[in-house]
Design a protein around this motif. Structure first.
Motif, PDB file in Angstrom:
ATOM      1  N   THR A 106     -12.690  -4.062   3.483  1.00  0.00           N
ATOM      2  CA  THR A 106     -13.086  -5.376   2.971  1.00  0.00           C
ATOM      3  C   THR A 106     -12.368  -5.693   1.676  1.00  0.00           C
ATOM      4  OG1 THR A 106     -15.264  -5.176   4.009  1.00  0.00           O
ATOM      5  CG2 THR A 106     -15.049  -6.778   2.220  1.00  0.00           C
ATOM      6  N   ASN A 107     -12.241  -4.705   0.801  1.00  0.00           N
ATOM      7  CA  ASN A 107     -11.523  -4.929  -0.455  1.00  0.00           C
ATOM      8  C   ASN A 107     -10.081  -5.350  -0.193  1.00  0.00           C
ATOM      9  OD1 ASN A 107     -12.898  -4.184  -3.203  1.00  0.00           O
ATOM     10  ND2 ASN A 107     -13.737  -2.721  -1.716  1.00  0.00           N
ATOM     11  N   VAL A 108      -9.452  -4.704   0.757  1.00  0.00           N
ATOM     12  CA  VAL A 108      -8.053  -5.015   1.053  1.00  0.00           C
ATOM     13  C   VAL A 108      -7.939  -6.370   1.746  1.00  0.00           C
ATOM     14  CG1 VAL A 108      -6.041  -4.287   2.403  1.00  0.00           C
ATOM     15  CG2 VAL A 108      -7.340  -2.607   1.075  1.00  0.00           C
ATOM     16  N   ALA A 109      -8.856  -6.662   2.660  1.00  0.00           N
ATOM     17  CA  ALA A 109      -8.832  -7.953   3.356  1.00  0.00           C
ATOM     18  C   ALA A 109      -8.994  -9.108   2.384  1.00  0.00           C
ATOM     19  CB  ALA A 109      -9.931  -7.985   4.420  1.00  0.00           C
ATOM     20  N   MET A 110      -9.642  -8.856   1.246  1.00  0.00           N
ATOM     21  CA  MET A 110      -9.828  -9.923   0.253  1.00  0.00           C
ATOM     22  C   MET A 110      -8.508 -10.463  -0.284  1.00  0.00           C
ATOM     23  SD  MET A 110     -13.111  -8.749  -2.001  1.00  0.00           S
ATOM     24  CE  MET A 110     -14.784  -8.877  -1.340  1.00  0.00           C
ATOM     25  N   GLY A 111      -7.449  -9.742  -0.046  1.00  0.00           N
ATOM     26  CA  GLY A 111      -6.146 -10.256  -0.442  1.00  0.00           C
ATOM     27  C   GLY A 111      -5.770 -11.544   0.271  1.00  0.00           C
ATOM     28  N   SER A 112      -6.441 -11.842   1.376  1.00  0.00           N
ATOM     29  CA  SER A 112      -6.131 -13.050   2.149  1.00  0.00           C
ATOM     30  C   SER A 112      -6.975 -14.248   1.746  1.00  0.00           C
ATOM     31  CB  SER A 112      -6.327 -12.781   3.651  1.00  0.00           C
ATOM     32  OG  SER A 112      -7.711 -12.589   3.938  1.00  0.00           O
ATOM     33  N   LEU A 113      -7.880 -14.097   0.767  1.00  0.00           N
ATOM     34  CA  LEU A 113      -8.812 -15.178   0.436  1.00  0.00           C
ATOM     35  C   LEU A 113      -8.101 -16.461   0.014  1.00  0.00           C
ATOM     36  CD1 LEU A 113     -11.696 -13.340  -1.469  1.00  0.00           C
ATOM     37  CD2 LEU A 113     -11.645 -14.124   0.904  1.00  0.00           C
ATOM     38  N   GLY A 114      -6.935 -16.329  -0.619  1.00  0.00           N
ATOM     39  CA  GLY A 114      -6.207 -17.517  -1.049  1.00  0.00           C
ATOM     40  C   GLY A 114      -5.730 -18.368   0.116  1.00  0.00           C
ATOM     41  N   GLY A 132      -5.551  -7.195  11.174  1.00  0.00           N
ATOM     42  CA  GLY A 132      -4.360  -6.407  11.467  1.00  0.00           C
ATOM     43  C   GLY A 132      -3.553  -6.101  10.227  1.00  0.00           C
ATOM     44  N   ALA A 133      -3.418  -7.113   9.354  1.00  0.00           N
ATOM     45  CA  ALA A 133      -2.642  -6.925   8.126  1.00  0.00           C
ATOM     46  C   ALA A 133      -3.300  -5.915   7.207  1.00  0.00           C
ATOM     47  CB  ALA A 133      -2.469  -8.266   7.413  1.00  0.00           C
ATOM     48  N   ALA A 134      -4.635  -5.953   7.117  1.00  0.00           N
ATOM     49  CA  ALA A 134      -5.353  -5.029   6.241  1.00  0.00           C
ATOM     50  C   ALA A 134      -5.185  -3.589   6.713  1.00  0.00           C
ATOM     51  CB  ALA A 134      -6.829  -5.402   6.175  1.00  0.00           C
ATOM     52  N   MET A 135      -5.338  -3.364   8.016  1.00  0.00           N
ATOM     53  CA  MET A 135      -5.193  -2.003   8.526  1.00  0.00           C
ATOM     54  C   MET A 135      -3.752  -1.521   8.419  1.00  0.00           C
ATOM     55  SD  MET A 135      -8.134  -0.883   9.111  1.00  0.00           S
ATOM     56  CE  MET A 135      -7.500   0.696   9.723  1.00  0.00           C
ATOM     57  N   ALA A 136      -2.800  -2.422   8.642  1.00  0.00           N
ATOM     58  CA  ALA A 136      -1.389  -2.037   8.506  1.00  0.00           C
ATOM     59  C   ALA A 136      -1.062  -1.683   7.056  1.00  0.00           C
ATOM     60  CB  ALA A 136      -0.487  -3.178   8.988  1.00  0.00           C
ATOM     61  N   ALA A 137      -1.618  -2.451   6.119  1.00  0.00           N
ATOM     62  CA  ALA A 137      -1.361  -2.178   4.708  1.00  0.00           C
ATOM     63  C   ALA A 137      -2.002  -0.862   4.277  1.00  0.00           C
ATOM     64  CB  ALA A 137      -1.887  -3.332   3.853  1.00  0.00           C
ATOM     65  N   LEU A 138      -3.226  -0.609   4.743  1.00  0.00           N
ATOM     66  CA  LEU A 138      -3.886   0.661   4.420  1.00  0.00           C
ATOM     67  C   LEU A 138      -3.090   1.846   4.979  1.00  0.00           C
ATOM     68  CD1 LEU A 138      -7.607  -0.360   5.027  1.00  0.00           C
ATOM     69  CD2 LEU A 138      -6.659   0.461   2.860  1.00  0.00           C
ATOM     70  N   ALA A 139      -2.559   1.673   6.173  1.00  0.00           N
ATOM     71  CA  ALA A 139      -1.728   2.726   6.756  1.00  0.00           C
ATOM     72  C   ALA A 139      -0.445   2.906   5.965  1.00  0.00           C
ATOM     73  CB  ALA A 139      -1.419   2.396   8.212  1.00  0.00           C
ATOM     74  N   ARG A 140       0.114   1.815   5.516  1.00  0.00           N
ATOM     75  CA  ARG A 140       1.376   1.854   4.770  1.00  0.00           C
ATOM     76  C   ARG A 140       1.237   2.691   3.499  1.00  0.00           C
ATOM     77  NH1 ARG A 140       5.575  -2.133   3.879  1.00  0.00           N
ATOM     78  NH2 ARG A 140       7.320  -0.942   3.022  1.00  0.00           N
ATOM     79  N   VAL A 141       0.077   2.598   2.839  1.00  0.00           N
ATOM     80  CA  VAL A 141      -0.117   3.334   1.585  1.00  0.00           C
ATOM     81  C   VAL A 141      -0.856   4.655   1.799  1.00  0.00           C
ATOM     82  CG1 VAL A 141      -0.055   1.209   0.228  1.00  0.00           C
ATOM     83  CG2 VAL A 141      -2.268   2.108   0.992  1.00  0.00           C
ATOM     84  N   GLY A 142      -1.149   4.985   3.062  1.00  0.00           N
ATOM     85  CA  GLY A 142      -1.669   6.308   3.380  1.00  0.00           C
ATOM     86  C   GLY A 142      -3.163   6.508   3.245  1.00  0.00           C
ATOM     87  N   LEU A 168      -0.383  -6.429  -0.654  1.00  0.00           N
ATOM     88  CA  LEU A 168       0.428  -6.625   0.542  1.00  0.00           C
ATOM     89  C   LEU A 168      -0.220  -7.637   1.479  1.00  0.00           C
ATOM     90  CD1 LEU A 168       1.526  -2.953   1.357  1.00  0.00           C
ATOM     91  CD2 LEU A 168       2.846  -4.738   0.206  1.00  0.00           C
ATOM     92  N   VAL A 169      -1.548  -7.546   1.645  1.00  0.00           N
ATOM     93  CA  VAL A 169      -2.258  -8.516   2.483  1.00  0.00           C
ATOM     94  C   VAL A 169      -2.165  -9.917   1.877  1.00  0.00           C
ATOM     95  CG1 VAL A 169      -4.547  -9.171   3.367  1.00  0.00           C
ATOM     96  CG2 VAL A 169      -3.795  -6.791   3.478  1.00  0.00           C
TER      97      VAL A 169
END
Length: 264
Positions: A106-114, A132-142, A168-169
């Motif tokens: 949820t914290n990462v998905a908040m990047g899309s609020l704008g 999809g973007a949130a999970m991909a970004a979390l995977a990207r940073v490990g 990233l999101v």
């Protein structure tokens, strides 16, 4: 603002009472640069980042900040359309700025609020693209394996990686990182710096990182800008910094804590 620049700072000053935190600072940032902002505590590093993002209004006068060809602020006033520009500028803080009781996802998905709207995000109605973007970004940073875990239960290094994923999101083109490794242990700090460097090299993201660790600045960044008492006192490649210049910037005590293999 030059054609090659994505960010332009011109004659920017910022005062807090009688103290001048920034003193007629000017610089251009080209697309894809990774820049370290160094200098002693109180030199104006964090204030400059906040001014670039429109979070700290600059002093009245000729000062101006532009990003992506649009105004962030000028003559002491933040531009009324700054949100359009700010959505392309990600901010990473020393203390992560995650909501501890919410999941990492949820914290990462908040990047899309704008882009999707605050209310929709508040209710958890995340579009498939955001998920999809949130999970991909979390995977990207490990840290994808911790997506369902409350952010407050994770280590500082894991939380800082999530803060990067949030940017990233957001689809940020410039990332401003304010002391992103200051509260991390050396292993976690190196990992965060390596992630930022990889994003710079692989994705062409523009990064400005404030650092107290001068060795990190010289190891990971292509350009170093040093501030002292609100003024730019060095702007150039890391290998252009001499030991004498660093002692002039930080004071004679810096000699005692400088790392082995420092420039002469």
């Amino acid at each position: 603002m030059s054609d090659a620049a994505v960010l332009s700072v011109r004659q920017v000053s910022k005062s807090f009472g009688s103290r001048r935190a920034l003193d007629t600072v000017s610089l251009d940032v080209a697309r894809g640069e990774m820049i370290a902002l160094i200098g002693p505590s109180g030199s104006g590093k964090s204030t400059l980042l906040r001014a670039i993002n429109g979070l700290a209004p600059i002093d009245k006068g000729p000062g101006r900040i532009d990003a992506f060809g649009g105004a962030v602020q000028a003559q002491g006033r933040v531009d009324r359309d700054v949100r359009r520009t700010r959505i392309r500028i990600g901010m990473i803080f020393q203390q992560f700025n995650l909501v501890g009781r919410l999941t990492l996802f949820t914290n990462v998905a908040m990047g899309s609020l704008g882009r999707i709207g605050f209310l929709r995000g508040l209710l958890g109605f995340w579009p498939a693209e955001t998920k999809g973007a949130a999970m991909a970004a979390l995977a990207r940073v490990g840290v994808a394996e911790y997506a369902g875990q409350r952010a407050g239960t994770l280590s500082g290094g894991q939380q800082q990686r999530a803060a990067i994923a949030r940017a990233l999101v957001q689809k940020a083109k410039i990332i401003l990182a304010d002391e992103p490794v200051a509260s991390l242990d050396p292993v976690a700090a190196r990992k965060v710096m390596e992630i930022l460097r990889e994003l710079n090299r692989a994705d062409g993201l523009t990064l400005i990182v404030t650092l107290h660790q001068v060795d990190y600045a010289m190891r990971y960044c292509d350009r170093v800008i040093a501030l002292k008492a609100g003024k730019v006192v060095y702007d150039g490649p890391p290998n252009g910094l001499t030991r004498k210049q660093l002692i002039d910037i930080y004071g004679p005590e810096f000699e005692d804590v400088f790392w082995e293999g420092a420039p002469q």
